[in-house]
Design a protein around this motif. Structure first.
Motif, PDB file in Angstrom:
ATOM      1  N   PRO A 255       5.402-102.853  15.619  1.00 55.60           N
ATOM      2  CA  PRO A 255       4.073-102.265  15.414  1.00 55.60           C
ATOM      3  C   PRO A 255       3.070-103.269  14.849  1.00 55.60           C
ATOM      4  O   PRO A 255       1.862-103.102  15.008  1.00 55.60           O
ATOM      5  CB  PRO A 255       4.324-101.126  14.409  1.00 55.60           C
TER       6      PRO A 255
ATOM      7  N   TRP B 129      -0.029-104.801  16.617  1.00 56.04           N
ATOM      8  CA  TRP B 129      -1.231-103.972  16.779  1.00 56.04           C
ATOM      9  C   TRP B 129      -2.118-104.001  15.537  1.00 56.04           C
ATOM     10  O   TRP B 129      -3.114-103.296  15.464  1.00 56.04           O
ATOM     11  CB  TRP B 129      -0.842-102.539  17.128  1.00 56.04           C
ATOM     12  N   LEU B 130      -1.737-104.804  14.530  1.00 56.18           N
ATOM     13  CA  LEU B 130      -2.555-104.881  13.309  1.00 56.18           C
ATOM     14  C   LEU B 130      -3.506-106.075  13.312  1.00 56.18           C
ATOM     15  O   LEU B 130      -4.271-106.280  12.373  1.00 56.18           O
ATOM     16  CB  LEU B 130      -1.645-104.948  12.072  1.00 56.18           C
ATOM     17  N   CYS B 131      -3.478-106.865  14.381  1.00 51.65           N
ATOM     18  CA  CYS B 131      -4.393-108.014  14.492  1.00 51.65           C
ATOM     19  C   CYS B 131      -5.796-107.506  14.812  1.00 51.65           C
ATOM     20  O   CYS B 131      -5.976-106.728  15.737  1.00 51.65           O
ATOM     21  CB  CYS B 131      -3.893-108.945  15.599  1.00 51.65           C
TER      22      CYS B 131
ATOM     23  N   THR C 115       2.290-102.563  26.265  1.00 52.65           N
ATOM     24  CA  THR C 115       1.656-101.425  26.928  1.00 52.65           C
ATOM     25  C   THR C 115       2.395-101.093  28.217  1.00 52.65           C
ATOM     26  O   THR C 115       2.671 -99.931  28.509  1.00 52.65           O
ATOM     27  CB  THR C 115       0.170-101.742  27.240  1.00 52.65           C
TER      28      THR C 115
ATOM     29  N   HIS D 264      -4.707 -95.004  20.995  1.00 61.60           N
ATOM     30  CA  HIS D 264      -5.166 -95.934  22.015  1.00 61.60           C
ATOM     31  C   HIS D 264      -5.171 -95.284  23.389  1.00 61.60           C
ATOM     32  O   HIS D 264      -6.053 -95.539  24.212  1.00 61.60           O
ATOM     33  CB  HIS D 264      -4.313 -97.201  22.005  1.00 61.60           C
TER      34      HIS D 264
ATOM     35  N   ARG E  17       0.650-107.555  23.558  1.00 61.59           N
ATOM     36  CA  ARG E  17       0.160-106.174  23.627  1.00 61.59           C
ATOM     37  C   ARG E  17       0.105-105.687  25.076  1.00 61.59           C
ATOM     38  O   ARG E  17       0.443-104.538  25.354  1.00 61.59           O
ATOM     39  CB  ARG E  17      -1.241-106.090  23.013  1.00 61.59           C
TER      40      ARG E  17
ATOM     41  N   THR F 271      -1.669-106.449   5.283  1.00 59.42           N
ATOM     42  CA  THR F 271      -0.707-105.667   6.070  1.00 59.42           C
ATOM     43  C   THR F 271       0.553-106.490   6.303  1.00 59.42           C
ATOM     44  O   THR F 271       0.673-107.617   5.838  1.00 59.42           O
ATOM     45  CB  THR F 271      -1.288-105.295   7.450  1.00 59.42           C
TER      46      THR F 271
ATOM     47  N   ILE G 138       2.584 -97.877  23.299  1.00 59.84           N
ATOM     48  CA  ILE G 138       1.151 -97.790  23.042  1.00 59.84           C
ATOM     49  C   ILE G 138       0.884 -96.524  22.231  1.00 59.84           C
ATOM     50  O   ILE G 138       1.491 -95.489  22.490  1.00 59.84           O
ATOM     51  CB  ILE G 138       0.358 -97.813  24.375  1.00 59.84           C
ATOM     52  N   SER G 139       0.007 -96.641  21.229  1.00 61.94           N
ATOM     53  CA  SER G 139      -0.160 -95.521  20.305  1.00 61.94           C
ATOM     54  C   SER G 139      -0.993 -94.406  20.932  1.00 61.94           C
ATOM     55  O   SER G 139      -1.807 -94.653  21.829  1.00 61.94           O
ATOM     56  CB  SER G 139      -0.835 -96.007  19.019  1.00 61.94           C
TER      57      SER G 139
END
Lengths: 185, 305
Positions: A73, A76-78, A106, A115, A102, A51, A111-112
């Protein structure tokens, strides 16, 4: 990279919601100023191999006080696999840094929707993954109680005091951003 | 002192709500080995270290401490079956024992949730570590009634061993605890490329970006497929979920043709200790639906301890 730490800190004023203490907090909680940008974190990153996540650059941006990381973004891929944390020769603990980022993202409402939904599950069911009819059936077939003795079972039996308190006191999220913008207009 | 040979059995979310056979198998194994498992009434999600810790670390600690308090009230160490639950509860427990400032903050907020106060009287254990070290390969031998004789691709997952400075179990770069234990059951571990990497589900990535999660997982499956094991053996229901649903996803969307049964360590040990196949739960597998445990009976159940 000619900016000094102080100059970088001046940039914080761009976002008026931002709490300037934030980067100082990260400095206190991790050893971020020990980073020598060696790239062991990025090289060890199991997510970054596939990624856009580049841990070394995230750490650099935090050192420079670059607020764009909070909207990035990639944080949030960790997968929190802790390889970088284990292998960092300077003991920086990048996984903890990403967690702090994060948390702050937030707070700012970054925040997605998925989530947000998980938080809703916890408040409603006491579980991040709620039970379904198929599994209830399987539990009975296996000779287990149809519902495990968790907070959700008590809610089903009419005793919802535990989950009501979760709803009220735990994991408050800021409102969805789009709505906020509409109100402003 | 906590009760000996007794655990507060922490269920978590995915095991009771998706894979109840793992719960059944764990109970069978632990009770046969002479442990009492106590129900943790009113427990919630641990809460998951990937998602909830990312949103609010303080609330994550408070909700985790609430679960720890339930076990403290039972006066028993916690037994977890999931790397996520273990990661959260072990880390919070250790941190709050050591950090007075946070303990006070957490206890203050705990009052809002009910009659809870974190005292720091218990420990948090993972079933793989209890089996691997406390029972040990030397101790399980008398209890097994079947040799299973198969090749397994062993997946440790991340949070069982890492961060090593907090878990203090063994090296995360070359662990052998599961290999050593299952060898006695007749299970041969087959090594594969990048064996110790993540399944791609953790850290909230599975919820945040299914594509990214499946890309990481796709590589994992490719490496496993090269060595053609009989089963994939895991110690975490979240990895378990990723392996079960992930294979299905890759088959439907990426032109793969995987069909490896996914087995949790508890299920494997339960079968070796004499549990019937139907309770081990193979009939509920999404993958490897034709798979049944083979192996030979080595002694009658009455002869086993």
């Amino acid at each position: 990279m000619s900016e000094t730490k102080e100059e970088a800190h001046r940039e914080y004023k761009i976002d008026e919601d931002f709490d300037k203490e934030f980067f100082k907090n990260i400095e206190r909680k991790s050893n971020i100023w020990q980073c020598i940008q060696c790239g062991t974190c990025t090289a060890s990153c199991e997510s970054g191999r596939w990624t856009a996540l580049k841990t070394r650059i995230i750490i650099r941006k935090v050192c420079l006080g670059d607020l764009s990381v909070l909207k990035d973004p990639d944080i949030w891929l960790c997968t929190t696999c802790y390889n970088c944390y284990e292998r960092c020769p300077r003991d920086v603990r990048p996984t903890d840094v990403i967690m702090e980022l994060r948390n702050y993202a937030t707070k700012l409402g970054n925040i997605s929707p998925n989530h947000r939904a998980v938080v809703g599950y916890l408040k409603n069911f006491g579980h991040a993954v709620p039970i379904n009819d198929e599994v209830r059936q399987r539990r009975v077939e296996l000779g287990l109680e149809e519902l495990p003795p968790t907070a959700f079972k008590f809610k089903q039996e009419g005793d919802d005091k535990d989950l009501k308190k979760f709803e009220e006191y735990m994991f408050d999220l800021p409102p969805v951003k789009e709505e906020k913008k509409k109100e402003e207009k | 002192m906590v009760k000996e040979q007794t655990f507060a059995f922490f269920l978590g979310c995915i095991m009771p709500n998706r894979y109840p056979a793992i719960e059944k198998a764990t109970k069978f194994v632990m009770e046969k080995l002479g442990y009492d498992l106590l129900e943790m009434e009113r427990a919630t999600c641990c809460p998951a270290p990937g998602v909830f810790r990312s949103f609010n670390k303080m609330d994550w600690m408070v909700a985790g401490a609430r679960n720890l308090c339930i076990a403290e009230q039972l006066d028993a160490d916690i037994l977890t079956v999931c790397n996520g639950c273990f990661g959260t509860l072990q880390e919070i427990n250790k941190h709050l024992k050591e950090n007075e400032e946070h303990r006070e903050l957490v206890n203050e907020k705990l009052k809002l949730l009910g009659d809870y106060e974190f005292k720091g009287t218990i420990n948090v254990r993972h079933v793989a570590e209890v089996l691997g070290y406390e029972i040990g390969p030397w101790g399980i031998e008398d209890h097994i009634v079947r040799k299973i004789n198969l090749k397994a691709a062993i997946h440790y997952g991340c949070h069982f061993l890492k961060p090593t400075r907090i878990r203090e179990i063994e090296s995360s770069e070359g662990p052998t605890i599961i290999e050593d234990f299952v060898e006695v059951l007749g299970v041969e571990s087959v090594r594969f490329k990048d064996q110790l990497t993540c399944c791609g589900a953790g850290g909230g990535v599975k919820a945040y970006s299914g594509d990214a999660s499946m890309t990481i997982f796709g590589e994992k499956m490719k490496n496993i497929d090269e060595v053609k094991p009989d089963i994939i053996l895991d110690i975490c229901p979240f990895c378990h979920l990723q392996y079960e649903t992930g294979q299905d996803y890759l088959n439907k969307n990426k032109g793969c043709n995987y069909d490896y049964p996914v087995i949790h360590l508890s299920q494997l040990v339960a079968y070796a200790m004499g549990m019937d196949q139907e309770f081990v739960g193979l009939q509920y597998q999404m993958m490897g639906r034709d798979f049944i445990f083979g192996g030979e009976v080595i002694k009658r159940e009455e002869e086993a301890i």
